[in-house]
Design a protein around this motif. Structure first.
Motif, PDB file in Angstrom:
ATOM      1  N   THR A 121      10.511  25.851 -12.753  1.00 43.80           N
ATOM      2  CA  THR A 121      10.473  24.476 -13.268  1.00 43.80           C
ATOM      3  C   THR A 121      10.445  24.477 -14.790  1.00 43.80           C
ATOM      4  O   THR A 121      11.163  23.700 -15.442  1.00 43.80           O
ATOM      5  CB  THR A 121       9.233  23.740 -12.729  1.00 43.80           C
ATOM      6  OG1 THR A 121       9.257  23.756 -11.301  1.00 43.80           O
ATOM      7  CG2 THR A 121       9.205  22.298 -13.228  1.00 43.80           C
ATOM      8  N   GLU A 122       9.641  25.368 -15.371  1.00 44.64           N
ATOM      9  CA  GLU A 122       9.523  25.449 -16.830  1.00 44.64           C
ATOM     10  C   GLU A 122      10.850  25.866 -17.465  1.00 44.64           C
ATOM     11  O   GLU A 122      11.273  25.286 -18.472  1.00 44.64           O
ATOM     12  CB  GLU A 122       8.425  26.455 -17.193  1.00 44.64           C
ATOM     13  CG  GLU A 122       8.157  26.562 -18.683  1.00 44.64           C
ATOM     14  CD  GLU A 122       7.040  27.550 -18.997  1.00 44.64           C
ATOM     15  OE1 GLU A 122       6.677  27.668 -20.181  1.00 44.64           O
ATOM     16  OE2 GLU A 122       6.534  28.202 -18.061  1.00 44.64           O
ATOM     17  N   GLY A 178       4.600  31.056  -5.518  1.00 49.03           N
ATOM     18  CA  GLY A 178       4.024  29.968  -6.305  1.00 49.03           C
ATOM     19  C   GLY A 178       4.331  30.122  -7.785  1.00 49.03           C
ATOM     20  O   GLY A 178       4.691  29.150  -8.468  1.00 49.03           O
ATOM     21  N   SER A 179       4.193  31.355  -8.302  1.00 45.36           N
ATOM     22  CA  SER A 179       4.501  31.621  -9.713  1.00 45.36           C
ATOM     23  C   SER A 179       5.980  31.400  -9.982  1.00 45.36           C
ATOM     24  O   SER A 179       6.363  30.874 -11.041  1.00 45.36           O
ATOM     25  CB  SER A 179       4.116  33.061 -10.078  1.00 45.36           C
ATOM     26  OG  SER A 179       2.732  33.265  -9.910  1.00 45.36           O
ATOM     27  N   GLU A 196       2.261  36.248 -17.974  1.00 48.62           N
ATOM     28  CA  GLU A 196       3.148  35.124 -17.686  1.00 48.62           C
ATOM     29  C   GLU A 196       4.517  35.328 -18.323  1.00 48.62           C
ATOM     30  O   GLU A 196       5.535  34.892 -17.778  1.00 48.62           O
ATOM     31  CB  GLU A 196       2.520  33.818 -18.170  1.00 48.62           C
ATOM     32  CG  GLU A 196       1.310  33.384 -17.346  1.00 48.62           C
ATOM     33  CD  GLU A 196       0.856  31.991 -17.708  1.00 48.62           C
ATOM     34  OE1 GLU A 196       1.635  31.253 -18.365  1.00 48.62           O
ATOM     35  OE2 GLU A 196      -0.269  31.624 -17.332  1.00 48.62           O
ATOM     36  N   VAL A 204       6.615  27.643 -10.346  1.00 54.58           N
ATOM     37  CA  VAL A 204       6.088  27.118 -11.617  1.00 54.58           C
ATOM     38  C   VAL A 204       6.985  27.514 -12.781  1.00 54.58           C
ATOM     39  O   VAL A 204       7.374  26.682 -13.614  1.00 54.58           O
ATOM     40  CB  VAL A 204       4.643  27.631 -11.850  1.00 54.58           C
ATOM     41  CG1 VAL A 204       4.177  27.269 -13.265  1.00 54.58           C
ATOM     42  CG2 VAL A 204       3.697  27.029 -10.818  1.00 54.58           C
ATOM     43  N   HIS A 205       7.335  28.794 -12.851  1.00 59.74           N
ATOM     44  CA  HIS A 205       8.154  29.279 -13.966  1.00 59.74           C
ATOM     45  C   HIS A 205       9.594  28.784 -13.870  1.00 59.74           C
ATOM     46  O   HIS A 205      10.231  28.542 -14.908  1.00 59.74           O
ATOM     47  CB  HIS A 205       8.125  30.806 -14.014  1.00 59.74           C
ATOM     48  CG  HIS A 205       6.766  31.377 -14.306  1.00 59.74           C
ATOM     49  ND1 HIS A 205       5.976  30.908 -15.336  1.00 59.74           N
ATOM     50  CD2 HIS A 205       6.065  32.387 -13.719  1.00 59.74           C
ATOM     51  CE1 HIS A 205       4.846  31.591 -15.363  1.00 59.74           C
ATOM     52  NE2 HIS A 205       4.876  32.493 -14.396  1.00 59.74           N
TER      53      HIS A 205
END
Length: 446
Positions: free
Chosen positions: A229-230, A222-223, A81, A226-227
């Motif tokens: 947004t983080e 998708g990853s 990640e 997610v990342h």
């Protein structure tokens, strides 16, 4: 190696690098001044607020956010990640920087005319625009290494950037002499771009030891979401804070001489006072900040790692130790400048005015040197919105010092406004961190 030893080692490497690049930059500025003249150097400096503002938009906030997120992922053993975070940040920043590049090139003449008030800056801005995509690559990879608490690659890239910048300009200058071509100050901007290109290529080569360069931009959608947004959740407040700071500096650069004239100074006197303040007194006060800036860089990922491992006692110990050390350093510098400030102004700068400014600003040292570390700790905890709010109020105080106090007290009104703004940051950070540590202790008891 313990966390403390790792942080000390990283701080030492970054501090030595910082002093080395400042030393190189000092002689480089002398070369530019002697070669192209003061007016051309002034023209070169005029585009730097645009450069700083664009850099803030493209990658400054994401670099810090990536450093924190990488440290947290690695502390939990999520190496995959962490690499995906690097890929995400590269895609985001390169995309944004390319947009900024096209924007600057398209509106270079407009920006030069209406914001910089000098059409000669048009060509400088067009050349400068090519630096941003490379700067984003350099910034993200450095942020990733800082998250791993490895400072060798960022330090070497910083030295390479400065060396490439100076060498490029000097070689073009020698070529011009041998072929009887008179180059303008535009080659200094070309040197800046060359420095970013060299440093980004070096960083890309270094990251190949961790992850294949070809796979850096291959990421499942998708990853990526997610990342993204983080990262954006943390980076947007940091970016806003940087942008506000750059806007403030631009406002100050224009407003201080203007409001000094409202106080009663002539145009010439107001520019002289501003020049002494920014060119002599403030660089003297800020020189030791190379140490605390290095500490701040290492603190953010260290705090994030400790938080991820839920080590409350270690967090409390680190905050208290760093805070006390920086206050001690600032107090020593304060005493030193109070005693020798007037002598420094007279002997080094041949200006009694610079000596008076140094003595007044000396009272700011304990807060100034500590604040960067306290803000870094707050960002490391993940409270980037809070750090943005603290900086925003501080910047408002500084603007008020310019608009309200200079017409009444002259430049001393601005100096006291600076002191109050730094004191506010210091108190606000201490109050929050005390609250944070009390919450940690309460949760540990229960």
């Amino acid at each position: 190696m313990t966390r403390t030893r790792t942080m000390i080692k990283g701080t030492f490497i970054l501090t030595v690098t910082g002093f080395a690049t400042r030393f190189m930059g000092f002689f480089y500025r002398m070369f530019l001044s002697h070669t192209f003249g003061e007016e051309s150097v002034g023209l070169y400096q005029l585009v730097f607020p645009i450069y700083a503002l664009c850099f803030s938009f493209t990658c400054a906030g994401i670099e810090l956010a990536l450093s924190r997120c990488t440290a947290k992922k690695l502390a939990k053993g999520n190496k995959k990640e962490a690499k995906e975070l690097l890929s995400t940040s590269l895609i985001l920043t390169i995309t944004i920087s390319c947009i900024i590049t096209f924007f600057i090139q398209h509106y270079a003449e407009f920006i030069s005319t209406f914001f910089l008030h000098d059409t000669r800056c048009t060509d400088l801005l067009v050349i400068l625009s090519y630096a941003f995509p490379f700067a984003s690559v350099h910034s993200c990879i450095c942020g990733y290494y800082f998250g791993m608490k490895q400072t060798q690659i960022p330090a070497i890239s910083q030295l390479l950037e400065q060396s490439a910048r100076i060498l490029t300009v000097y070689l073009i200058y020698l070529y011009g002499i041998s072929h009887r071509i008179n180059f303008s100050i535009t080659i200094a901007v070309a040197g800046l771009v060359a420095g970013e290109i060299v440093s980004s290529l070096y960083c890309l080569c270094s990251i190949c030891n961790i992850q294949n360069a070809g796979n850096l931009f291959h990421l499942p959608f998708g990853s990526f979401l997610v990342h993204s947004t983080e990262l954006l959740k943390l980076s947007v407040p940091l970016t806003g804070s940087r942008v506000l700071l750059n806007i403030l500096q631009s406002i100050e650069a224009v407003s201080i001489p203007l409001y000094l004239q409202h106080y009663g100074c002539t145009v010439s006197d107001s520019l002289s006072i501003y020049g002494v303040l920014t060119g002599m007194a403030l660089p003297c006060i800020l020189f030791p900040s190379a140490i605390t800036n290095s500490i701040s860089t290492m603190l953010l990922p260290t705090v994030a790692e400790i938080q991820a491992q839920d080590s409350k006692k270690e967090m409390s110990c680190l905050i208290r130790r760093v805070g006390c050390s920086c206050v001690f350093l600032g107090s020593i510098c304060c005493i030193f400048l109070l005693i020798l400030g007037k002598w420094i102004g007279s002997f080094l700068f041949h200006s009694t005015m610079a000596g008076d400014f140094i003595v007044t600003l000396a009272w700011m040292c304990p807060f100034l040197y500590t604040n960067s570390t306290l803000i870094s700790i707050i960002n490391g905890i993940g409270k980037t919105v809070l750090s943005f709010m603290i900086n925003a109020v501080s910047l408002t105080i500084r603007i008020a010092g310019v608009i309200l106090m200079i017409p009444l007290l002259g430049i001393r009104g601005y100096l006291w406004g600076l002191l109050v703004s730094q004191l506010f940051i210091f108190c606000a950070c201490l109050l929050y961190l005390r609250h944070y540590l009390n919450l940690q202790n309460t949760s540990r008891i229960h």
